[in-house]
Each structure stands twice: as C-alpha cells, then as structure tokens.
Scaffold this motif. Structure first.
Motif, mmCIF file in Angstrom:
data_model
loop_
_atom_site.group_PDB
_atom_site.id
_atom_site.type_symbol
_atom_site.label_atom_id
_atom_site.label_comp_id
_atom_site.label_asym_id
_atom_site.label_seq_id
_atom_site.Cartn_x
_atom_site.Cartn_y
_atom_site.Cartn_z
ATOM 1 N N ALA A 191 0.851 -1.194 0.000
ATOM 2 C CA ALA A 191 0.000 0.000 0.000
ATOM 3 C C ALA A 191 0.883 1.239 0.000
ATOM 4 C CB ALA A 191 -0.910 -0.009 1.220
ATOM 5 N N VAL A 192 1.211 1.731 -1.208
ATOM 6 C CA VAL A 192 2.122 2.863 -1.342
ATOM 7 C C VAL A 192 1.397 4.180 -1.106
ATOM 8 C CG1 VAL A 192 3.649 4.078 -2.941
ATOM 9 C CG2 VAL A 192 3.586 1.583 -2.932
ATOM 10 N N LEU A 193 0.255 4.347 -1.751
ATOM 11 C CA LEU A 193 -0.473 5.614 -1.688
ATOM 12 C C LEU A 193 -1.966 5.338 -1.861
ATOM 13 C CD1 LEU A 193 -0.304 8.737 -1.605
ATOM 14 C CD2 LEU A 193 0.121 8.704 -4.063
ATOM 15 N N ARG A 194 -2.788 5.942 -0.993
ATOM 16 C CA ARG A 194 -4.230 5.740 -1.052
ATOM 17 C C ARG A 194 -4.946 7.080 -0.940
ATOM 18 N NH1 ARG A 194 -2.813 1.437 -2.359
ATOM 19 N NH2 ARG A 194 -3.395 -0.638 -1.585
ATOM 20 N N VAL B 63 7.681 6.005 1.937
ATOM 21 C CA VAL B 63 7.529 6.277 0.502
ATOM 22 C C VAL B 63 7.973 7.695 0.153
ATOM 23 C CG1 VAL B 63 5.790 6.677 -1.292
ATOM 24 C CG2 VAL B 63 5.773 4.572 0.010
ATOM 25 N N ARG B 64 8.785 7.801 -0.894
ATOM 26 C CA ARG B 64 9.160 9.103 -1.460
ATOM 27 C C ARG B 64 8.313 9.351 -2.704
ATOM 28 N NH1 ARG B 64 14.021 6.668 -0.353
ATOM 29 N NH2 ARG B 64 14.362 6.157 -2.551
ATOM 30 N N VAL B 65 7.736 10.544 -2.786
ATOM 31 C CA VAL B 65 6.864 10.907 -3.898
ATOM 32 C C VAL B 65 7.535 11.983 -4.740
ATOM 33 C CG1 VAL B 65 4.621 11.861 -4.549
ATOM 34 C CG2 VAL B 65 4.786 10.325 -2.586
ATOM 35 N N GLY B 66 7.640 11.751 -6.037
ATOM 36 C CA GLY B 66 8.163 12.744 -6.967
ATOM 37 C C GLY B 66 7.024 13.373 -7.746
ATOM 38 N N TYR B 67 6.939 14.705 -7.704
ATOM 39 C CA TYR B 67 5.789 15.415 -8.289
ATOM 40 C C TYR B 67 6.283 16.422 -9.320
ATOM 41 C CZ TYR B 67 1.712 18.611 -8.316
ATOM 42 O OH TYR B 67 0.656 19.405 -8.693
ATOM 43 N N LEU B 68 5.926 16.209 -10.570
ATOM 44 C CA LEU B 68 6.255 17.133 -11.652
ATOM 45 C C LEU B 68 5.046 18.002 -11.925
ATOM 46 C CD1 LEU B 68 8.348 17.964 -13.876
ATOM 47 C CD2 LEU B 68 7.123 16.392 -15.397
ATOM 48 N N ARG B 69 5.145 19.282 -11.575
ATOM 49 C CA ARG B 69 4.044 20.226 -11.799
ATOM 50 C C ARG B 69 4.042 20.695 -13.249
ATOM 51 N NH1 ARG B 69 6.996 20.996 -7.513
ATOM 52 N NH2 ARG B 69 6.098 21.124 -5.424
ATOM 53 N N GLN B 70 2.944 21.336 -13.643
ATOM 54 C CA GLN B 70 2.905 21.950 -14.975
ATOM 55 C C GLN B 70 3.798 23.180 -15.045
ATOM 56 O OE1 GLN B 70 -0.534 22.393 -17.463
ATOM 57 N NE2 GLN B 70 -1.797 21.155 -16.079
ATOM 58 N N ALA C 251 15.420 12.461 -6.355
ATOM 59 C CA ALA C 251 15.130 11.820 -5.072
ATOM 60 C C ALA C 251 14.858 10.332 -5.213
ATOM 61 C CB ALA C 251 13.941 12.504 -4.407
ATOM 62 N N ARG C 252 14.943 9.795 -6.427
ATOM 63 C CA ARG C 252 14.656 8.379 -6.696
ATOM 64 C C ARG C 252 13.351 7.968 -6.016
ATOM 65 N NH1 ARG C 252 18.097 4.918 -4.636
ATOM 66 N NH2 ARG C 252 17.746 3.350 -6.224
ATOM 67 N N PRO C 253 12.238 8.569 -6.460
ATOM 68 C CA PRO C 253 10.958 8.348 -5.772
ATOM 69 C C PRO C 253 10.377 6.959 -6.005
ATOM 70 C CG PRO C 253 10.642 9.661 -7.732
ATOM 71 C CD PRO C 253 12.116 9.505 -7.584
ATOM 72 N N HIS C 254 9.540 6.534 -5.043
ATOM 73 C CA HIS C 254 8.770 5.300 -5.194
ATOM 74 C C HIS C 254 7.514 5.538 -6.032
ATOM 75 C CE1 HIS C 254 10.981 4.875 -1.340
ATOM 76 N NE2 HIS C 254 11.086 3.613 -1.678
ATOM 77 N N VAL C 255 7.036 6.798 -6.046
ATOM 78 C CA VAL C 255 5.833 7.166 -6.793
ATOM 79 C C VAL C 255 6.139 8.394 -7.633
ATOM 80 C CG1 VAL C 255 3.400 7.848 -6.668
ATOM 81 C CG2 VAL C 255 4.360 6.311 -4.934
ATOM 82 N N LEU C 256 5.800 8.339 -8.918
ATOM 83 C CA LEU C 256 5.952 9.478 -9.820
ATOM 84 C C LEU C 256 4.566 10.035 -10.143
ATOM 85 C CD1 LEU C 256 8.636 8.318 -12.423
ATOM 86 C CD2 LEU C 256 8.828 10.268 -10.877
ATOM 87 N N LEU C 257 4.349 11.311 -9.828
ATOM 88 C CA LEU C 257 3.114 12.015 -10.180
ATOM 89 C C LEU C 257 3.479 13.056 -11.225
ATOM 90 C CD1 LEU C 257 1.794 12.617 -6.543
ATOM 91 C CD2 LEU C 257 1.241 10.702 -8.066
ATOM 92 N N LEU C 258 3.040 12.853 -12.455
ATOM 93 C CA LEU C 258 3.498 13.659 -13.579
ATOM 94 C C LEU C 258 2.328 14.393 -14.211
ATOM 95 C CD1 LEU C 258 5.894 11.014 -15.189
ATOM 96 C CD2 LEU C 258 6.427 12.727 -13.449
#
Length: 531
Positions: A347-350, A408-415, A477-484
C-alpha cells in the motif's frame, strides 16, 4: 471538409532549401539544410528547443535571409507563427489573412469592367484574373474561414476587438483564417497550442486534405504521426548535418533509432582504434628509447641503421592518431531513467473520496501499489492537477482522506516551474539530491541537460531546457511514486518517446495527467481514472 484549391494551382506549390546555413551572433543555428517539398507533401520539422525549427520556418517564409544556400518558394505562403499581427478586430485579422483572396477579387472586378468597356487586351487580362480567382477559390474563402472558426471554437464576431480575447482565442482565429485562405504553402509553428480535442481533429483533417505543401513545427506527436509524410530532424547527427526521413513519423522514429545505433557503434570503434593506436605509439616510443639497440657483439653501424626505422614507426603512429582525432563526434547522451526503487510494502499511496472545494468536485479514489500505473483524464477544469497536488501532499483535501506509506518518497512534476533565483542548473539539481537524503545520479548521467545549460542560471534557460531540468529534479530523489502533470509539455518528440518507454518499465508507481494524444495512445493499456 475537403480543400477546393484548383489542380493547376496545387501543381505550382513547391518549396526548396539547398545547403542553407544561418548563424546568430556567430553561433550556427541551421547548418547545411536540404529540403524539397512539392504538392501533397506534409513536412514535420523536429528537434530539441533551440535547434532552429522556428528559424527554418522564417527562412521559408522569406522573413529571414540566409548566410549561405538557396531558398525557392512557389505559390502564396500562409504563416501561423507565435506572433499575432497587430490589428484591432476579428474582422481585421480575417481580412489581413485573406489579403490574397481580396486582391484577386479586386483584380477580377477591374478586369471585368475593362472587358465591358471594350479596352484592348481586356480579354487576356480577364482570363488571367479569372484563373487566379478560381485557383484561390476566392468566392468560397469566407465560408471556409467560418467553418474553421466554428470547428476551432474561435470567436466569429467580426466586430469583436482582439484585445478582449484570450491568447488562445486569438491564435484560434488566426489559424482558422489560414485554413480557410487556401494558400498552397502553409507554414505552421506549434498550431496545436490552445486547441481542444475537436479543434485538433479539425486541424488534422484539414492538413491531411490540403493538396499543397505543409511545413509543420510541432511537439504534438499525435499530429506528427497522423499528418507528416516527411520529417526533417534538426537534432545532432554523426556528421553535423540535419537528416530528412521519409515514411512519415513512424519511419522517422525507426530511421533515427537505426542511425543512432550506427553512430554509437562507429564512435565506439573509433574510441577502440584510438586506444589501440595510442598503445602502439607508446610501445614504439619505448622501443625507440630502450629496445632498438642490438645484442652485444653487433657493431655501431647496425645500431645506427635500426634507429631511423623506429623513428619512422613513431611518426606513422602519430599521424594515424592525428587523422583519427575528429572523424566521428561522440553521440549526445540520450535520456537514462535512474533505477527507481520498488517499495517493500504494497500500500504505497491511497486516496478515498478526496475532493477539494471548487477545484476537485468528483470524489476521487486512488489505490497505488508498487509498480502500478494510472492515467487521470478529464476536461480542463475537472481537477486533474488538483488531484495530483493532493496525492503529492501539497494540498489538503476538503473531504476524504489521503494516506502514504511512511517510507515512501513521492516525486511530483508540476505543470509550472518553481522560482529558482540565480542558481545554475547543476546547483538546483544538486540541492534537490541533497534535500532528498538519498544518493542520486549526477545531472549529466540523466541525459536531460547538456553541459552548456548545466552551468547556466536556470532563469536563462529555454522553456524546454527548464522543463527537462524540472524532470531531472523530480528523479533526483529516486521516488517510489511518480506524479506527472502534463509531462510532455515543451519536450521534444524524441525525448518523449524515450520517457514513455522508461515510464512503462520502471518499478516505481506512475500516475499521469495528460492531454497528449500520443501519450494516451501509448499508455492505452494503463488503468484510467476519469474526472
């Protein structure tokens, strides 16, 4: 709607560039460009930002002289660049873009009056004016513009001041005018900007039906795949010259991949040969210094005659090494996705029933485990970017809950890019690595920012270079989750292809929010969340 240009006029549509060189401030922008396009050809111009795509269009339009080479155009040219002409109203802009049509109509009226008055040679003048008006299909031009205005969802009130319209509306009005004007040669710079799905479909249909020449600069890979018959690639090549690939966009991708493989193999062979020659040279010098002396008992004459041969061997190896020096330039580093981790848990992200008042109305449920994929879709304003910000922890939901595994590390690429002050690109990246607390690859290893841009202030980078740096910062940051969020914005088609392949194979969980039609096609097997 099919085009109604006359066959005679279509046959005249032609553009040619031969050995074109253009430099700005001593820096080469176009180097040895060759291009021939005739009626029915749709040419896509691709390359990273700063490679000269817009410059090439300006040269073809006749707005920019070349330093060297030849440029030939046949047929009137319609240009859609990033600058809107300085006119007052929608009607003024329509009249400006239909200048050739209005002039042809005026000449036909004048010739008809001359024919009525019985002036000498009036018949020939009338025939020529009639042929010109028929070639332009001048009587139907305004209707074609109206059709395109409606299809592109553009303002159609001719009295409407342009200053009251958004930038997107103004660009759509001008594009509609060009699609309706019937120019045999169309030069389009990023025409998909500001278009919705129906507008993109209309543009694609009109360009595919255009019987003249289209030269197109676009980052929209779906448009390139649907429209282009030929691709001009301005990115670096083994001999420094642009490449022209037939077979449409797919043919270009395959040819580029094959050429890059040959370039890498040839350069590797050259490096190996240089190392071999360097070793031979070192050995020859050692023999000259130590080993040319004959064994005891041989005379001085024998020693003297052996020395010149060893000297010549050294010189031959020096010459061979010098000749090899610049034969094949090293290929530029391609994008290299770092090895992202797979979280040990599941369960990484909910997110359960997450909403944000006024921004994310539809309750969103997201359940991400390691390696999961998700594409978030929806119209503009549906809350796609808001949902990603909620998942990233940058925005609290008004209702619902969001939970993340502790490690968990989250990587977030904004617009949009963050303000960075006067830091250089490498300083910005190294700061991101340090802040993450985990070892990351050096900026150069990612293949996203070249050596020149790496040491420039971020504020001075092009939009495309800044976007690549933002992506590098997220990966640092070598994230576990990529939000692009719209990850393909401002990136070249080649880089997007590489990024798409990497996203499909990374062990990290990936969430995309995008309108990119080609990216949506390429991720067709991923689960969807429609807002």
């Amino acid at each position: 709607m099919s085009s109604s240009l006359s066959p005679a006029r279509v046959r005249t549509a032609h553009v040619r560039m031969s050995g074109v060189h253009v430099s700005f401030g001593g820096r080469p922008v176009l180097a040895g460009v060759d291009l021939v396009a005739a009626a029915g050809d749709r040419v896509a111009v691709v390359g990273e930002n700063g490679r000269g795509k817009t410059t090439l269009l300006r040269v073809l339009a006749g707005d920019l002289p070349v330093d060297r080479g030849d440029v030939v155009r046949a047929g009137s040219v319609g240009v859609a660049d990033q600058q809107i002409p300085p006119v007052d109203t929608v009607g003024d802009l329509i009249d400006l873009e239909l200048t050739a049509v209005r002039a042809a109509q005026a000449r036909l009226e004048h010739a008809a009056q001359a024919l009525t008055d019985g002036r000498p040679d009036a018949g020939d003048a009338y025939a020529a004016a009639l042929a010109e008006a028929e070639a332009l299909d001048a009587w139907d031009a305004d209707r074609r513009v109206e059709v395109s205005l409606a299809a592109l969802n553009a303002a159609d009130d001719r009295a409407c001041p342009l200053g009251t319209l958004s930038v997107g509306q103004r660009h759509r009005v001008r594009l509609a005018c060009l699609l309706g004007a019937g120019h045999p040669v169309l030069l389009l710079d990023e025409p998909t900007n500001h278009l919705d799905a129906s507008g993109l479909d209309h543009l694609t249909e009109r360009l595919r039906a255009h019987p003249g020449v289209v030269v197109l600069v676009s980052h929209d890979r779906a448009l390139l795949a649907d429209v282009a018959t030929t691709v001009v690639d301005l990115d670096p090549s083994s001999d420094g010259r642009p490449r022209v690939h037939g077979g449409g966009y797919r043919g270009h991708v395959e040819a580029r991949r094959a050429e890059r493989a040959r370039w890498e193999a040839l350069h590797a062979e050259q490096v190996a040969e240089r190392e071999r020659l360097a070793d031979d040279l070192s050995a020859a010098r050692n023999r000259l210094r130590d080993n040319w002396r004959p064994a005891k008992g041989h005379g001085r004459h024998t020693r003297a005659t052996r020395a010149p041969g060893l000297v010549r061997a050294v010189h031959r190896r020096l010459e061979a090494l010098a000749a090899l020096g610049g034969a094949v330039a090293p290929p530029p580093t391609g994008f290299a996705m770092p090895e992202l981790p797979r979280d040990g848990g599941t369960a990484v992200l909910r997110a359960e029933g997450a909403t944000v008042a006024g921004r994310l109305v539809t309750p969103a449920d997201v359940a991400l485990d390691s390696g999961d994929r998700l594409v978030v879709t929806g119209r503009n304003g549906a809350g796609k970017s808001t949902l990603l910000a909620v998942l990233a922890g940058e925005l609290e939901p008004t209702a619902g809950t969001v939970t993340r595994a502790r490690s968990v590390r989250v990587g977030y690429l904004r617009q949009e890019s963050e303000p960075v002050g006067r830091r250089t690109a490498v300083e910005f990246y190294d700061e991101r690595v340090a802040r993450s607390g985990v070892p990351g690859p050096a900026l150069a290893e990612l293949g996203l920012v070249d050596a020149y841009d790496a040491h420039r202030p971020v504020a001075e980078l092009s939009v495309g270079a800044r976007r690549r740096l933002d992506l590098a910062g997220v990966l640092a940051a070598r994230p576990h989750v990529l939000l692009l969020d719209e990850p393909t914005n401002h990136l070249s088609a080649a880089l997007v292809d590489e990024l798409t392949a990497a996203l499909g194979s990374t062990p990290a969980a990936v969430v995309l929010a995008t309108h990119d039609r080609k990216l949506l096609r390429d991720t067709n097997s991923w689960p969807r969340l429609a807002l």
